[in-house]
Design a protein around this motif. Structure first.
Motif, PDB file in Angstrom:
ATOM      1  N   ALA B 264      10.803   6.944  24.132  1.00  0.00           N
ATOM      2  CA  ALA B 264       9.659   6.762  25.013  1.00  0.00           C
ATOM      3  C   ALA B 264      10.043   6.657  26.454  1.00  0.00           C
ATOM      4  CB  ALA B 264       9.002   6.180  24.437  1.00  0.00           C
ATOM      5  N   TYR B 265       8.514   6.827  27.699  1.00  0.00           N
ATOM      6  CA  TYR B 265       9.011   6.817  28.664  1.00  0.00           C
ATOM      7  C   TYR B 265       7.674   6.558  29.272  1.00  0.00           C
ATOM      8  CZ  TYR B 265       8.043  12.174  29.567  1.00  0.00           C
ATOM      9  OH  TYR B 265       8.488  13.594  29.968  1.00  0.00           O
ATOM     10  N   VAL B 337      10.994   4.518  33.224  1.00  0.00           N
ATOM     11  CA  VAL B 337      11.878   3.600  32.510  1.00  0.00           C
ATOM     12  C   VAL B 337      11.972   4.203  31.003  1.00  0.00           C
ATOM     13  CG1 VAL B 337      10.908   1.478  34.031  1.00  0.00           C
ATOM     14  CG2 VAL B 337       9.816   2.463  32.594  1.00  0.00           C
ATOM     15  N   ARG B 338      12.789   4.546  29.990  1.00  0.00           N
ATOM     16  CA  ARG B 338      12.598   4.841  28.748  1.00  0.00           C
ATOM     17  C   ARG B 338      13.038   3.890  28.175  1.00  0.00           C
ATOM     18  NH1 ARG B 338      13.292  11.448  29.810  1.00  0.00           N
ATOM     19  NH2 ARG B 338      12.359  11.174  32.360  1.00  0.00           N
ATOM     20  N   HIS B 339      12.591   3.839  26.454  1.00  0.00           N
ATOM     21  CA  HIS B 339      13.722   3.391  26.029  1.00  0.00           C
ATOM     22  C   HIS B 339      13.594   4.405  24.438  1.00  0.00           C
ATOM     23  CE1 HIS B 339      14.609  -0.443  22.219  1.00  0.00           C
ATOM     24  NE2 HIS B 339      14.322  -0.700  23.755  1.00  0.00           N
ATOM     25  N   ASP B 343       8.163   0.160  22.131  1.00  0.00           N
ATOM     26  CA  ASP B 343       8.127  -1.384  21.904  1.00  0.00           C
ATOM     27  C   ASP B 343       8.717  -1.766  22.261  1.00  0.00           C
ATOM     28  OD1 ASP B 343       5.838  -2.306  19.701  1.00  0.00           O
ATOM     29  OD2 ASP B 343       7.168  -2.314  18.046  1.00  0.00           O
ATOM     30  N   GLY B 344       9.951  -0.882  22.301  1.00  0.00           N
ATOM     31  CA  GLY B 344      11.213  -1.789  23.420  1.00  0.00           C
ATOM     32  C   GLY B 344      10.548  -1.278  24.577  1.00  0.00           C
ATOM     33  N   LEU B 345      10.312  -0.030  24.973  1.00  0.00           N
ATOM     34  CA  LEU B 345       9.570   0.017  26.588  1.00  0.00           C
ATOM     35  C   LEU B 345       7.959  -0.556  26.958  1.00  0.00           C
ATOM     36  CD1 LEU B 345       9.882   2.519  28.410  1.00  0.00           C
ATOM     37  CD2 LEU B 345       7.938   3.228  27.817  1.00  0.00           C
ATOM     38  N   THR B 381       3.200   8.447  31.117  1.00  0.00           N
ATOM     39  CA  THR B 381       3.707   8.267  29.818  1.00  0.00           C
ATOM     40  C   THR B 381       4.094   8.864  28.966  1.00  0.00           C
ATOM     41  OG1 THR B 381       3.567   5.485  27.958  1.00  0.00           O
ATOM     42  CG2 THR B 381       0.765   7.343  28.781  1.00  0.00           C
ATOM     43  N   SER B 382       4.371   9.358  28.073  1.00  0.00           N
ATOM     44  CA  SER B 382       4.972  10.270  26.437  1.00  0.00           C
ATOM     45  C   SER B 382       5.061   8.241  25.843  1.00  0.00           C
ATOM     46  CB  SER B 382       6.487  10.796  27.042  1.00  0.00           C
ATOM     47  OG  SER B 382       6.340  11.174  25.741  1.00  0.00           O
ATOM     48  N   SER B 383       4.908   8.961  24.617  1.00  0.00           N
ATOM     49  CA  SER B 383       5.611   7.598  23.476  1.00  0.00           C
ATOM     50  C   SER B 383       6.881   8.726  23.193  1.00  0.00           C
ATOM     51  CB  SER B 383       4.330   7.853  22.732  1.00  0.00           C
ATOM     52  OG  SER B 383       2.944   7.282  22.813  1.00  0.00           O
ATOM     53  N   ALA B 384       6.922   7.160  22.560  1.00  0.00           N
ATOM     54  CA  ALA B 384       8.689   7.747  21.485  1.00  0.00           C
ATOM     55  C   ALA B 384       8.215   8.829  20.516  1.00  0.00           C
ATOM     56  CB  ALA B 384       8.970   6.774  21.106  1.00  0.00           C
ATOM     57  N   VAL B 385       8.967   9.842  20.206  1.00  0.00           N
ATOM     58  CA  VAL B 385       8.771  10.362  18.820  1.00  0.00           C
ATOM     59  C   VAL B 385       9.903  10.514  17.937  1.00  0.00           C
ATOM     60  CG1 VAL B 385       8.855  13.384  18.024  1.00  0.00           C
ATOM     61  CG2 VAL B 385       7.754  12.183  20.519  1.00  0.00           C
ATOM     62  N   LEU B 386       9.304  10.326  16.454  1.00  0.00           N
ATOM     63  CA  LEU B 386      10.160   9.886  15.461  1.00  0.00           C
ATOM     64  C   LEU B 386      10.074  11.125  14.829  1.00  0.00           C
ATOM     65  CD1 LEU B 386      10.054   7.011  14.068  1.00  0.00           C
ATOM     66  CD2 LEU B 386      11.692   7.848  15.765  1.00  0.00           C
ATOM     67  N   PHE B 387      11.683  12.257  14.625  1.00  0.00           N
ATOM     68  CA  PHE B 387      11.708  13.387  13.283  1.00  0.00           C
ATOM     69  C   PHE B 387      11.461  13.029  12.635  1.00  0.00           C
ATOM     70  CE2 PHE B 387      13.932  15.739  17.800  1.00  0.00           C
ATOM     71  CZ  PHE B 387      12.693  16.436  18.326  1.00  0.00           C
ATOM     72  N   HIS B 388      11.205  14.183  11.081  1.00  0.00           N
ATOM     73  CA  HIS B 388      10.804  13.911  10.086  1.00  0.00           C
ATOM     74  C   HIS B 388      12.271  14.123   9.728  1.00  0.00           C
ATOM     75  CE1 HIS B 388       9.875  15.683   6.370  1.00  0.00           C
ATOM     76  NE2 HIS B 388       7.978  15.726   6.784  1.00  0.00           N
ATOM     77  N   GLU B 389      11.926  13.048   8.915  1.00  0.00           N
ATOM     78  CA  GLU B 389      13.306  12.295   7.809  1.00  0.00           C
ATOM     79  C   GLU B 389      14.183  13.871   7.352  1.00  0.00           C
ATOM     80  OE1 GLU B 389      16.634  10.607   7.685  1.00  0.00           O
ATOM     81  OE2 GLU B 389      15.025   9.656   9.207  1.00  0.00           O
ATOM     82  N   GLU B 390      12.921  14.013   6.521  1.00  0.00           N
ATOM     83  CA  GLU B 390      13.767  15.350   5.798  1.00  0.00           C
ATOM     84  C   GLU B 390      14.261  16.858   6.921  1.00  0.00           C
ATOM     85  OE1 GLU B 390      11.235  15.161   1.531  1.00  0.00           O
ATOM     86  OE2 GLU B 390      10.919  17.265   3.425  1.00  0.00           O
TER      87      GLU B 390
END
Lengths: 480, 480
Positions: B264-265, B337-339, B343-345, B381-390
């Motif tokens: 995220a940043y 700022v990035r995290h 939540d960390g951001l 602002t750009s939210s954190a992205v979580l890629f697809h677990e598979e």
């Protein structure tokens, strides 16, 4: 007899002097003033105040109401049309007050009021400058010149004849704003700047590019007198009243600064070289961030200055490549370091150089190779100036006299942070300066301000300092 | 039978496939590869390398000797004439490899190689971009697209038929350099950016000002297919091979980064307001120095980032008034700022805001009133992205397979610091990314570099990831 001498030597003074024949001082010579009355000899606050603000008339809307004067400022670039008007006023006014005026080859104007002893005796001068910054205030320089004119008026009003001649000098281009060499007129006079060099300086402010020589000729102030202490107009002693341009007097609630010298200073350009990298993809420990190192440097340099009782300022800073998400690869900054003594300044510079070295050897390992490196290049240097102890004493005694009871808590000896024309006169004659408080320490800004009573106090100290020096010079035989 | 099926469904493949009938894989379908041989299925390093550098031919002197390629870089602004040439090459090449190509209304080009099951089944895509920064490198984006083409070649060479269709997509304007909206093509496709908005963006690089729409039409890449995941070309899964653009893999001597998301940043503009004053006349304790406070701020923010495992970067900084001997009254700076987590951001931003408040209440008393104040304005602002677990697991297993013995020490899961087209595809289909090392962590620069073997390793991981996803999709009934 005094009146007869006055009539003989300065007939133009008699008319105005007669108007004030009821003053408590009567017709007096300097030495007689020391027998009583000098302490109470002060300037006219309202008249000085009017003179200060009336000289601003050519650069302000004439209708500026009194209450707006605090923000009206002054824009009188050297050798401009506005400067010509101020110069013409200076010449007319000093002539009307009984002075003979001389213009030298760099446009400095010397107005001399005869004393009881003249001949080849150099006058004791009051000097400063009428030019301003592009968006300056009403007091920087102007106060010193108008206080000189107020001195002439007080001397005339009170039929005071000095032992030697006294004068007022308006130095050309003290600011170095339009033509970027500051203290130019006094610098040429002192021999510090060659005349040809000064003549050929080109304008840097908006408008057609001109040289100093072209503009001196255009406005009619290319004088014929050599611009030199040697062969031109010599000076017996020089006093300058100036606003402090800093906050010390205001903060300490004091009225007069007895200026004993000007601090040494050096200007540097520093270059921090790290490595550009992506702000999102480069861990903190793998960065070679030129700006981060520069930030660390700024705090360290401030500590060095604090520890050694000097000053350090970074006023210019540029970052490249200059992108929100790129770690800066290079930073260039200016560094201005100052210290009251040359030795102190050398020590500061040595410590700063060591700090630059420290980055080369330490930060590189901390930030991952290659760490930012720092180079430091000297651009300008000015040695410390110590004014003349006798002249300083004249100011100190005059300040005590003008401030009266409790004066010790209302004045301090101080070192000027900025250069002034007095730095140049000090090379060839006893010189000292007087500071008065600057509101909020602000200068080179329209909001520059000092109160009427503060200006008057400074001008009274200036007036008495000249008379004390006149007595001193008489006593040591300068006028024999 | 497999050959007959191939002949029937994809006659254009047969000619090239026949030339490679002696490969160890023979005519195989994805599921059959899993019975043995997938581990050794790798790309041709020399062919991939040649493709990477031959796509740079339209923007480099054709005579660039091989040894100079490391510094030749790439300048292929989106929708420029050079971009048109690269796009033409992409269409011709993928067609010659048996693909059907589709261009959508924002110029994204989708090349689809049929599988055993087609119909309405969305393809498993490899995607990235062919556009570059004005003075960019040869790998950013280009590696991902050319590795997709290399995948097509390997599949053809080995007569491999995938269960579902597979494809390569060249996304329009990922860089946001000429038209300042990055990830534009994938952004429109994902619904994040309205088509009309994207069409009307104006160019900011030198040359005549144009809109995206005008240039799409001029170079012939205004397609007729809706630019949307919904009603345009759908995507079943998306893999992207990219250079790391940071130093982590190089520093840890690893070959593959399994990218599990994008941090995220937020971008801010900060304004430090102190008070201009003369550098020579203002004591340290009476200063309200905006730049000194900014320097202190930069070090503090770095500490906050370090403590919270985030990143903080100041890339832009301007000082006013900007004079060697004037204490800065105002400083404006950017803050990035990035995290890895939102939540960390948020925690980082809260700490930075508290720091700004701290100056308002603490530095003022330290530096004499009025102390510098700090304001902070959010720009982006750009939210954190979580890629697809598979999808991530497909990459992880493929990396282990390609790297072979000792693979655990040669790869790591990581979070991308920069945005990529995969951020947009991840909104609508299983997505993951593969990183390979960037020399010195450098990107967006002609000296951007990765070695031939590193590119090939990444491309082999990409190839196997697509096949693993193909198997996965088959197993879960995507193609029934």
């Amino acid at each position: 007899m005094l009146f007869q001498r006055l009539t003989r030597r300065a007939p133009h003074l008699v008319q105005s002097a007669r108007r004030f024949s009821s003053t408590p001082y009567g017709r007096l010579r300097t030495t007689e003033l020391f027998e009583g009355g000098l302490e109470t000899l002060k300037v006219n606050p309202d008249r000085l105040w009017d003179t200060i603000h009336s000289t601003a008339q050519w650069t302000e809307p004439r209708s500026t109401p009194a209450e707006d004067i605090r923000t009206a400022g002054l824009a009188r670039l050297t050798l401009s049309q506005e400067d010509k008007q101020a110069r013409d006023w200076f010449v007319e006014t000093t002539k009307s007050l009984g002075c003979k005026t001389h213009v030298d080859q760099i446009g400095n104007i010397f107005a001399i009021r005869p004393g009881l002893n003249n001949g080849d005796t150099p006058a004791t001068f009051v000097g400063s400058h009428l030019d301003s910054q592009p968006s300056g205030g009403r007091f920087d320089g102007v106060l010193g010149v108008t206080a000189g004119i107020e001195m002439l008026r007080v001397l005339n009003d009170n039929w005071i004849e000095t032992e030697g001649p006294v004068g007022v000098v308006n130095w050309t281009n003290e600011e170095g704003a339009r033509y970027p060499v500051s203290m130019m007129g006094s610098g040429v006079w002192s021999g510090r700047i060659p005349l040809e060099t000064a003549w050929n300086v080109k304008s840097v402010t908006p408008g057609p590019v001109t040289t100093v020589r072209q503009e001196l000729e255009r406005i009619g102030y290319m004088g014929s007198v050599p611009a030199s202490y040697n062969g031109g107009i010599p000076i017996g002693a020089h006093f300058e009243l100036h606003i402090e341009q800093g906050p010390k007097l205001e903060v300490s609630e004091q009225k007069v600064g007895v200026v004993q010298g000007v601090q040494a200073y050096k200007w540097f350009t520093l270059t921090f070289t790290g490595r550009e990298a992506h702000a999102g993809t480069t861990d903190l420990e793998h960065r070679s961030d030129a700006l981060h190192t520069a930030a660390h440097f700024m705090l360290e340099v401030r500590s060095i200055a604090k520890e050694l009782n000097g000053l350090a300022t970074v006023g210019l800073l540029t970052v490249s490549p200059g992108s929100v998400n790129t770690i800066p690869g290079q930073v260039k900054m200016s560094l201005d370091v100052r210290h009251p003594s040359d030795d102190g300044l050398s020590e500061m510079v040595k410590r700063v150089q060591n700090l630059c070295q420290w980055y080369a050897t330490h930060v590189s390992s901390r930030c991952g190779p290659p760490g930012p490196t720092v180079t430091m290049e000297e651009d300008f240097t000015s040695s410390a100036v110590l004014f003349h102890e006798e002249a300083i004493k004249c100011v100190e005694e005059s300040a005590a006299s003008v401030l009266g009871d409790g004066h010790a808590s209302l004045m301090q000896r101080m070192t000027s942070g900025a250069g002034h024309d007095s730095v140049c006169t000090n090379m060839h004659c006893p010189t000292a300066m007087i500071f008065i408080p600057s509101k909020d320490g602000v200068s080179h800004n329209p909001s520059e301000w000092s109160e009427k009573e503060e200006c008057a106090t400074g001008a009274s100290v200036l007036l008495q300092s000249v008379l004390r020096m006149d007595k001193l010079r008489k006593d040591r035989g300068d006028f024999d």
